[in-house]
Design a protein around this motif. Structure first.
Motif, mmCIF file in Angstrom:
data_model
loop_
_atom_site.group_PDB
_atom_site.id
_atom_site.type_symbol
_atom_site.label_atom_id
_atom_site.label_comp_id
_atom_site.label_asym_id
_atom_site.label_seq_id
_atom_site.Cartn_x
_atom_site.Cartn_y
_atom_site.Cartn_z
ATOM 1 N N THR A 153 -5.147 5.340 -0.780
ATOM 2 C CA THR A 153 -4.590 5.133 0.477
ATOM 3 C C THR A 153 -5.390 4.145 1.289
ATOM 4 N N VAL A 154 -4.567 3.077 1.602
ATOM 5 C CA VAL A 154 -5.207 2.026 2.637
ATOM 6 C C VAL A 154 -4.685 2.284 4.091
ATOM 7 N N GLU A 155 -5.411 2.233 4.824
ATOM 8 C CA GLU A 155 -4.869 2.284 6.115
ATOM 9 C C GLU A 155 -5.132 0.878 7.060
ATOM 10 N N VAL A 156 -4.156 0.447 7.537
ATOM 11 C CA VAL A 156 -4.218 -0.752 8.400
ATOM 12 C C VAL A 156 -4.420 -0.660 9.935
ATOM 13 N N LEU A 157 -5.695 -0.962 10.275
ATOM 14 C CA LEU A 157 -5.840 -0.719 11.768
ATOM 15 C C LEU A 157 -6.025 -1.780 12.596
ATOM 16 N N PRO A 158 -5.047 -2.097 13.230
ATOM 17 C CA PRO A 158 -5.143 -3.291 14.403
ATOM 18 C C PRO A 158 -5.954 -3.091 15.612
ATOM 19 N N PRO A 159 -6.665 -4.073 16.157
ATOM 20 C CA PRO A 159 -7.621 -3.677 17.463
ATOM 21 C C PRO A 159 -6.568 -2.960 18.392
ATOM 22 N N PHE A 160 -7.216 -1.822 18.880
ATOM 23 C CA PHE A 160 -6.762 -1.159 19.822
ATOM 24 C C PHE A 160 -7.421 -1.448 21.374
#
Length: 83
Positions: A73-80
């Protein structure tokens, strides 16, 4: 070639148009090339994003060095914004 699931969060989810999708790729670099092909907004978001692979942060490691196993599982986390 590993099979897995990519999950998009926040702006990445909006740019992808889906919350998650299955994929086949050997490395994180290959996956990012494949999922952004023809998706310019997603490519823009991904360039600024961080990634988790099976819950582990990729950090500054080269994406070519991140080799997948089946079921990943790969999660893409943009800047928050905020804190």
């Amino acid at each position: 070639m590993a099979k897995g699931m990519i999950r998009y969060w926040a702006a990445a989810k909006d740019a992808a148009g889906v919350a998650e999708e299955p994929f086949e790729a050997v490395t994180l670099a290959e996956l990012m090339t494949n999922v952004t092909l023809g998706r310019d907004e997603l490519a823009r978001v991904v360039r600024r994003s961080s990634f988790l692979v099976d819950g582990d942060p990729v950090g500054r490691r080269a994406h070519e060095s991140i080799v997948f196993a089946d079921g990943v599982t790969v999660e893409v986390l943009p800047p928050f914004a905020g804190g």
